[in-house]
Design a protein around this motif. Sequence first.
Motif, short mmCIF file in Angstrom:
data_model
loop_
_atom_site.label_atom_id
_atom_site.label_comp_id
_atom_site.label_asym_id
_atom_site.label_seq_id
_atom_site.Cartn_x
_atom_site.Cartn_y
_atom_site.Cartn_z
N SER A 46 0.83 -1.21 0.00
CA SER A 46 0.00 0.00 0.00
C SER A 46 0.86 1.25 0.00
O SER A 46 0.57 2.22 -0.71
CB SER A 46 -0.94 0.01 1.21
OG SER A 46 -1.94 -0.96 1.06
N TYR A 49 2.19 1.58 -3.45
CA TYR A 49 1.12 2.01 -4.35
C TYR A 49 0.92 3.52 -4.25
O TYR A 49 0.88 4.21 -5.27
CB TYR A 49 -0.18 1.27 -4.01
CG TYR A 49 -1.37 1.76 -4.79
CD1 TYR A 49 -1.54 1.40 -6.12
CD2 TYR A 49 -2.31 2.61 -4.21
CE1 TYR A 49 -2.62 1.86 -6.85
CE2 TYR A 49 -3.39 3.06 -4.93
CZ TYR A 49 -3.54 2.69 -6.25
OH TYR A 49 -4.61 3.16 -6.97
N SER A 81 -8.55 1.79 -9.34
CA SER A 81 -7.67 1.06 -8.42
C SER A 81 -7.53 1.81 -7.09
O SER A 81 -7.49 1.19 -6.03
CB SER A 81 -6.30 0.83 -9.05
OG SER A 81 -5.60 2.05 -9.25
N HIS A 85 -8.54 0.19 -3.61
CA HIS A 85 -7.49 0.12 -2.59
C HIS A 85 -7.89 0.84 -1.31
O HIS A 85 -7.82 0.29 -0.22
CB HIS A 85 -6.19 0.71 -3.16
CG HIS A 85 -5.08 0.76 -2.18
ND1 HIS A 85 -4.84 1.86 -1.39
CD2 HIS A 85 -4.14 -0.16 -1.85
CE1 HIS A 85 -3.80 1.62 -0.62
NE2 HIS A 85 -3.34 0.41 -0.88
#
Length: 129
Positions: A46, A49, A81, A85
């Motif tokens: 994460s 990302y 996304s 997420h």
Amino acid sequence: MPRASIMIRILFALCLLAATFNHVRAVLQHGLLWDYGYGNKIALTSKIYWDVLTILDPLAAILLFGKPRAGIWLTVAIIVSDVIHNTYYAAMNDQWLEPFYLAQIGFLVVVLGLAPIAARPFPSLANDV
């Protein structure tokens, strides 16, 4: 090129650049791989990302005008996304009504609704990739 397409792409680019500003600010204030306040509840993937969005958001904004169809597709991929997420973290922390999350949901709705209109004047994907 129809005016509607240009206006939509400008809107998308402005939103992407605002997101870029937020990610750059986070990196400058907290460094790479910041946990965004989630502490040890956040996965390394994460953190990566969110840092990658620092590059992808402005890239999509540039592509919206240099390679419009690619820019539209990248914008769609980013916001879909991102919402998927961040929904995980919103659920985990009961953040459903937080401004950051509501803004992302709003941008998702706008992008999904307007992307087909923004893409209309580009008849051939082969010429724009």
